[in-house]
Design a protein around this motif. Structure first.
Motif, mmCIF file in Angstrom:
data_model
loop_
_atom_site.group_PDB
_atom_site.id
_atom_site.type_symbol
_atom_site.label_atom_id
_atom_site.label_comp_id
_atom_site.label_asym_id
_atom_site.label_seq_id
_atom_site.Cartn_x
_atom_site.Cartn_y
_atom_site.Cartn_z
ATOM 1 N N LYS A 1 0.941 -1.182 -0.050
ATOM 2 C CA LYS A 1 -0.159 -0.073 0.168
ATOM 3 C C LYS A 1 0.982 1.250 0.053
ATOM 4 O O LYS A 1 1.974 1.363 0.624
ATOM 5 N N MET A 2 0.442 2.205 -0.565
ATOM 6 C CA MET A 2 1.035 3.517 -0.699
ATOM 7 C C MET A 2 1.107 4.212 0.519
ATOM 8 O O MET A 2 -0.075 4.872 0.809
ATOM 9 N N ASN A 3 1.944 4.094 1.415
ATOM 10 C CA ASN A 3 1.790 4.409 2.947
ATOM 11 C C ASN A 3 3.008 5.001 3.429
ATOM 12 O O ASN A 3 2.858 5.389 4.667
ATOM 13 N N LEU A 4 4.220 4.951 3.014
ATOM 14 C CA LEU A 4 5.429 5.488 3.380
ATOM 15 C C LEU A 4 5.821 6.859 2.589
ATOM 16 O O LEU A 4 5.720 6.918 1.355
ATOM 17 N N SER A 5 6.611 7.557 3.254
ATOM 18 C CA SER A 5 7.189 8.741 2.481
ATOM 19 C C SER A 5 8.695 8.626 2.028
ATOM 20 O O SER A 5 9.054 7.511 2.458
ATOM 21 N N LEU A 6 9.093 9.422 1.572
ATOM 22 C CA LEU A 6 10.553 9.673 1.047
ATOM 23 C C LEU A 6 11.231 9.273 2.042
ATOM 24 O O LEU A 6 12.406 8.486 2.086
ATOM 25 N N LYS A 7 11.072 10.145 3.412
ATOM 26 C CA LYS A 7 11.913 9.890 4.537
ATOM 27 C C LYS A 7 11.816 8.408 5.050
ATOM 28 O O LYS A 7 12.907 8.032 5.313
ATOM 29 N N ASP A 8 10.619 7.919 5.016
ATOM 30 C CA ASP A 8 10.408 6.775 5.385
ATOM 31 C C ASP A 8 11.478 5.362 5.065
ATOM 32 O O ASP A 8 11.780 4.562 5.172
ATOM 33 N N VAL A 9 11.594 5.815 3.510
ATOM 34 C CA VAL A 9 12.165 4.691 2.737
ATOM 35 C C VAL A 9 13.841 5.214 2.348
ATOM 36 O O VAL A 9 14.479 4.657 1.496
ATOM 37 N N ASN A 10 14.092 6.146 2.998
ATOM 38 C CA ASN A 10 15.448 6.899 2.775
ATOM 39 C C ASN A 10 15.874 7.085 1.428
ATOM 40 O O ASN A 10 16.813 6.979 1.000
ATOM 41 N N GLY A 11 14.639 7.525 0.563
ATOM 42 C CA GLY A 11 14.932 7.866 -0.749
ATOM 43 C C GLY A 11 15.483 9.000 -0.817
ATOM 44 O O GLY A 11 15.806 10.005 -0.225
ATOM 45 N N ASP A 12 15.996 9.355 -2.353
ATOM 46 C CA ASP A 12 16.648 10.517 -2.681
ATOM 47 C C ASP A 12 15.810 11.321 -3.446
ATOM 48 O O ASP A 12 14.747 11.175 -3.847
ATOM 49 N N ILE A 13 16.329 12.673 -3.784
ATOM 50 C CA ILE A 13 15.632 13.506 -4.768
ATOM 51 C C ILE A 13 16.580 14.014 -5.693
ATOM 52 O O ILE A 13 17.795 14.460 -5.499
ATOM 53 N N LEU A 14 16.080 14.099 -7.063
ATOM 54 C CA LEU A 14 16.607 14.871 -8.200
ATOM 55 C C LEU A 14 15.970 15.979 -8.335
ATOM 56 O O LEU A 14 14.794 15.838 -8.843
ATOM 57 N N LEU A 15 16.085 17.248 -8.351
ATOM 58 C CA LEU A 15 15.432 18.288 -8.355
ATOM 59 C C LEU A 15 15.887 18.933 -9.873
ATOM 60 O O LEU A 15 17.099 19.504 -9.785
ATOM 61 N N ILE A 16 14.816 19.369 -10.768
ATOM 62 C CA ILE A 16 15.247 20.021 -11.965
ATOM 63 C C ILE A 16 14.509 21.149 -12.235
ATOM 64 O O ILE A 16 13.273 20.989 -12.269
ATOM 65 N N SER A 17 14.938 22.302 -12.262
ATOM 66 C CA SER A 17 14.258 23.458 -12.630
ATOM 67 C C SER A 17 13.654 23.245 -14.048
ATOM 68 O O SER A 17 14.182 23.032 -15.016
ATOM 69 N N GLN A 18 12.187 23.765 -14.209
ATOM 70 C CA GLN A 18 11.743 23.729 -15.437
ATOM 71 C C GLN A 18 10.643 24.818 -15.702
ATOM 72 O O GLN A 18 9.456 24.741 -15.330
ATOM 73 N N PHE A 19 10.982 25.886 -16.075
ATOM 74 C CA PHE A 19 10.134 27.107 -16.333
ATOM 75 C C PHE A 19 8.911 26.526 -17.199
ATOM 76 O O PHE A 19 7.852 27.295 -17.160
ATOM 77 N N THR A 20 8.946 25.924 -18.070
ATOM 78 C CA THR A 20 7.944 25.413 -19.051
ATOM 79 C C THR A 20 6.806 25.106 -18.515
ATOM 80 O O THR A 20 5.802 24.541 -19.156
ATOM 81 N N LEU A 21 6.732 24.494 -17.007
ATOM 82 C CA LEU A 21 5.627 24.300 -16.434
ATOM 83 C C LEU A 21 4.566 25.532 -16.290
ATOM 84 O O LEU A 21 3.340 25.251 -15.867
ATOM 85 N N HIS A 22 4.922 26.432 -16.309
ATOM 86 C CA HIS A 22 4.273 27.328 -16.457
ATOM 87 C C HIS A 22 3.799 27.955 -17.638
ATOM 88 O O HIS A 22 3.220 29.374 -18.083
ATOM 89 N N ALA A 23 3.749 27.364 -18.572
ATOM 90 C CA ALA A 23 3.225 27.855 -20.006
ATOM 91 C C ALA A 23 1.871 27.966 -20.234
ATOM 92 O O ALA A 23 0.995 26.874 -19.455
#
Length: 150
Positions: free
Chosen positions: A61-83
């Motif tokens: 079940k989708m019940n755990l957070s990123l912190k719970d699974v010790n997951g990582d983040i890849l963050l990408i800036s993308q101005f086109t989301l405001h198109a």
């Protein structure tokens, strides 16, 4: 701010053919910063990102957070989301923040996510031509707009 959040088993970003960042299990996030965005948006969105319960528990079940699974983040800036595509066939980006406003907010978001996650995150390079690869796990893709909190 608009964020496209994808649960991934792996993701990476290359700039000019060179690896700039990569992660295994975690979230690949495309972040669009708008003209009206501020520190309040960063706080709200960063809390939502690190605590979003979209990872599977032992009962699948989708019940755990990123912190719970010790997951990582890849963050990408993308101005086109405001198109804005309401008029004509050429998108307008007038709602996207200009680089002099967006870059400091992007850098603040990086620091804030690192603090809340308790470890470094991978990133793209603001304003660069990037090649992003990912294996979407699920697939799970979630769109969050800080202007639609209610």
């Amino acid at each position: 701010m608009i964020a496209v959040i994808q649960r991934v088993s792996e993701s990476s970003v290359k700039i000019d053919g060179e690896s700039n960042g990569s992660i295994q299990q975690g979230l690949m996030i495309l972040l669009g910063i708008g003209q009206e965005d501020n520190q309040e948006d960063i706080e709200w969105l960063s809390n939502k990102i690190v605590n979003l319960r979209i990872f599977s528990d032992e009962d699948d079940k989708m019940n755990l957070s990123l912190k719970d699974v010790n997951g990582d983040i890849l963050l990408i800036s993308q101005f086109t989301l405001h198109a804005n595509t309401k008029k004509g066939n050429r998108p307008s980006y007038i709602e996207a923040a200009k680089p002099e406003q967006a870059l400091p907010l992007y850098e603040t978001m990086i620091r804030t996510l690192q603090e809340k996650l308790g470890k470094p995150i991978a990133t793209g390079e603001f304003g660069a031509d990037m090649k992003v690869s990912l294996v979407n796990d699920g697939p799970v893709t979630i769109l969050i707009d800080t202007k639609n909190k209610k």
